[in-house]
Design an enzyme around this catalytic site. Structure first.
Site, PDB file in Angstrom:
ATOM      1  N   ASN A   7       0.861  -1.180   0.000  1.00 33.04           N
ATOM      2  CA  ASN A   7       0.000   0.000   0.000  1.00 33.04           C
ATOM      3  C   ASN A   7       0.902   1.235   0.000  1.00 33.04           C
ATOM      4  O   ASN A   7       1.489   1.579   1.026  1.00 33.04           O
ATOM      5  CB  ASN A   7      -0.891  -0.054   1.253  1.00 33.04           C
ATOM      6  CG  ASN A   7      -1.805   1.149   1.367  1.00 33.04           C
ATOM      7  OD1 ASN A   7      -1.749   2.075   0.551  1.00 33.04           O
ATOM      8  ND2 ASN A   7      -2.648   1.152   2.382  1.00 33.04           N
ATOM      9  N   ARG A  90      -2.868  -2.108  -3.166  1.00 37.92           N
ATOM     10  CA  ARG A  90      -4.030  -1.261  -2.930  1.00 37.92           C
ATOM     11  C   ARG A  90      -3.935  -0.092  -3.907  1.00 37.92           C
ATOM     12  O   ARG A  90      -2.919   0.612  -3.959  1.00 37.92           O
ATOM     13  CB  ARG A  90      -4.012  -0.723  -1.510  1.00 37.92           C
ATOM     14  CG  ARG A  90      -5.170   0.212  -1.293  1.00 37.92           C
ATOM     15  CD  ARG A  90      -4.971   1.068  -0.094  1.00 37.92           C
ATOM     16  NE  ARG A  90      -6.143   1.919   0.088  1.00 37.92           N
ATOM     17  CZ  ARG A  90      -6.118   3.042   0.773  1.00 37.92           C
ATOM     18  NH1 ARG A  90      -5.008   3.453   1.332  1.00 37.92           N
ATOM     19  NH2 ARG A  90      -7.199   3.760   0.908  1.00 37.92           N
ATOM     20  N   HIS A 179     -12.775   3.625   0.437  1.00 37.02           N
ATOM     21  CA  HIS A 179     -12.780   2.617   1.520  1.00 37.02           C
ATOM     22  C   HIS A 179     -13.593   1.376   1.126  1.00 37.02           C
ATOM     23  O   HIS A 179     -14.085   0.649   1.989  1.00 37.02           O
ATOM     24  CB  HIS A 179     -13.417   3.160   2.820  1.00 37.02           C
ATOM     25  CG  HIS A 179     -12.645   4.259   3.483  1.00 37.02           C
ATOM     26  ND1 HIS A 179     -13.257   5.344   4.058  1.00 37.02           N
ATOM     27  CD2 HIS A 179     -11.321   4.416   3.706  1.00 37.02           C
ATOM     28  CE1 HIS A 179     -12.353   6.150   4.582  1.00 37.02           C
ATOM     29  NE2 HIS A 179     -11.163   5.601   4.378  1.00 37.02           N
ATOM     30  N   ARG A 240     -10.543  16.656   7.643  1.00 35.90           N
ATOM     31  CA  ARG A 240     -11.341  17.031   6.459  1.00 35.90           C
ATOM     32  C   ARG A 240     -12.741  17.452   6.877  1.00 35.90           C
ATOM     33  O   ARG A 240     -13.322  16.875   7.789  1.00 35.90           O
ATOM     34  CB  ARG A 240     -11.465  15.833   5.501  1.00 35.90           C
ATOM     35  CG  ARG A 240     -10.182  15.509   4.782  1.00 35.90           C
ATOM     36  CD  ARG A 240     -10.323  14.260   3.940  1.00 35.90           C
ATOM     37  NE  ARG A 240      -9.298  13.304   4.293  1.00 35.90           N
ATOM     38  CZ  ARG A 240      -9.304  12.025   3.957  1.00 35.90           C
ATOM     39  NH1 ARG A 240     -10.283  11.536   3.223  1.00 35.90           N
ATOM     40  NH2 ARG A 240      -8.332  11.222   4.327  1.00 35.90           N
ATOM     41  N   GLU A 383      -8.191  -4.744   5.440  1.00 33.94           N
ATOM     42  CA  GLU A 383      -8.110  -4.518   4.000  1.00 33.94           C
ATOM     43  C   GLU A 383      -6.999  -5.357   3.368  1.00 33.94           C
ATOM     44  O   GLU A 383      -7.142  -5.842   2.246  1.00 33.94           O
ATOM     45  CB  GLU A 383      -7.880  -3.022   3.722  1.00 33.94           C
ATOM     46  CG  GLU A 383      -9.135  -2.192   4.000  1.00 33.94           C
ATOM     47  CD  GLU A 383      -8.859  -0.751   4.359  1.00 33.94           C
ATOM     48  OE1 GLU A 383      -8.319  -0.510   5.474  1.00 33.94           O
ATOM     49  OE2 GLU A 383      -9.157   0.137   3.561  1.00 33.94           O
TER      50      GLU A 383
END
Ligand code: ADP
Length: 405
Positions: A7, A90, A179, A240, A383
């Site tokens: 990743n 990923r 996601h 965010r 993940e």
């Protein structure tokens, strides 16, 4: 079969090396400050942690060091690189082309390059990582697993923005959602834990990490999700903003003369829980401060929780009901307070959380009371395991694409 999961972020490379027999993680780690002074590799085998401080000027050097470390006589876990059967990557943005996990070939690389404009921060390091592995391990197949792919099942009414249609036709401006690998894993796992048929099951999954998103999954398909064209939309996150009136962006530029790059920076790096609390983006700090009476931290937490509850209400309507709500990622797995306060809004749905069961961190379990009409679960996300499983399935069965729904 042993699979390396990679990743790549802008200045980091995370990895896990998994023996698919028993799905055992043989080692994992993180190369950080790649391309910046002070780069180092943190490599973990079981509970043993090794730190290697070494300059890594780019992702290729980072991956080279990772492979050398895997081979190391003392802290490594393989004798020969041929023990790596495949590499799963990923990849953040697969645009509309990838509703699947895919064996990477030249055509796929071309599509990824063409789509850089959709994810300028994320896809370039992902591409660099794939190119580096192709160079360092030329015989080994590479598979791409996309954050956006699972959400490609969304209907048009969920993914189109009410802008002039040509913005979609010409520029592909639409909701993509992110996601997806996590939402896919935890939703399926929830059905398994509850002994339900995944394809006859309505579940809302709350991925609450530094980035946060929520998804409505009906009969095994994502039908809506809170992140949009970029990972900026939706929930209040660590730094965010999530949803705001788009006119604020124009106001900041026109009336406050804030340059466009700084507006972008404010919305992505200085807003959310950090911006509201003026304290921290880390939920642990916020909870501690709120508990000791800091009013700004209390307010940030209240706004964060309120918005999650609003989305759950909306997604219950979108699916005409909900069987289960799942909490995952850093905050979702580890904050009993956030889970409890979100559920407090949901009494009208017959949601009842069991405070004792809920008083845990990082374990997989049902936390709703036996008479709750909706099951509430904590499912730690994984993940890397999904990426490894998809990679194995593609490589073993010799297919090019693995459809996700
Ligand atoms: P990322 O999106 O970077 O993968 P994570 O899923 O690791 O993020 O989540 C990071 C968030 O999880 C941080 O806000 C952190 O404070 C929060 N977190 C971790 N442990 C706890 C805890 N015990 N209580 C509350 N929040 C926690």
């Amino acid at each position: 079969m042993k699979i390396l999961v990679v990743n790549c972020g802008s200045s980091s490379v995370k990895y896990q090396f998994i023996d698919m027999k028993g799905e055992k993680v043989l080692c994992k780690g993180l190369a950080e400050r790649v391309g910046i002074e002070g780069s180092r590799l943190v490599h973990k085998v079981n509970e043993d942690k090794h730190v290697i401080e070494k300059p890594m000027k780019d992702h290729e050097e980072a991956l080279k060091l990772i492979l050398e470390t895997l081979l190391d006589r003392e802290i490594g876990v393989i004798r020969d690189l041929s023990e790596i059967s495949a590499v799963g990557h990923r990849v953040v943005h697969g645009a509309e082309r990838f509703a699947s996990s895919i064996l990477i070939d030249e055509e796929v690389m071309k599509v990824l390059e063409e789509n850089i404009h959709l994810a300028p921060l994320h896809n370039p390091p992902n591409i660099m990582g794939i190119k580096a592995v192709q160079k360092l391990l030329p015989q080994v197949p590479n598979v791409g697993v996309f954050d956006t792919a699972f959400h490609q099942s969304m209907p048009r009414k969920a993914f189109l923005y009410p802008l002039p249609y040509e913005f979609y036709e010409k520029y592909r401006i639409r909701r993509y959602g992110f996601h997806g690998t996590s939402h896919r894993y935890v939703s399926k796992r929830a059905a398994e834990i509850l002994g339900r048929d995944y394809y006859d099951f309505k579940v809302i999954t709350c991925h609450l990490g530094n980035g946060a998103s929520i998804a409505a999954i009906r009969h095994g398909k994502s039908i809506d999700t809170s992140m949009g064209f970029t990972p900026l939309e939706g929930l209040v996150m660590g730094t965010r903003s999530g949803d705001i009136d788009p006119a604020i962006v124009i106001y900041m530029q026109q009336n406050l003369s804030i340059p466009v790059e700084e507006v972008y920076n404010i919305l992505n790096k200085k807003s959310g829980v950090l911006g509201l609390s003026k304290l921290s983006s880390d939920m642990r700090d916020i909870e501690d401060a709120a508990e000791s009476g800091n009013e700004m931290a209390q307010l940030a937490l209240e706004i964060y929780i309120y918005r999650i509850a609003k989305y759950i209400g909306a997604y219950t309507a979108a699916m005409n009901g909900v069987d289960a709500i799942v909490f995952t990622a850093g905050v979702g797995e580890n904050s009993p307070y956030v889970r409890e306060k979100v559920c407090d809004y949901l009494g009208f749905l017959g949601v009842k959380i069991d405070r004792n069961l809920n008083n845990v961190k990082g374990v997989e379990r049902i936390v709703s009371a036996p008479d709750s009409r909706v099951a509430i679960l904590i499912v730690p996300t994984n993940e890397e395991l999904v990426i490894a499983r998809d990679t194995k399935q593609i490589v073993e069965s010799g297919i090019k694409e693995l459809k996700l729904f």
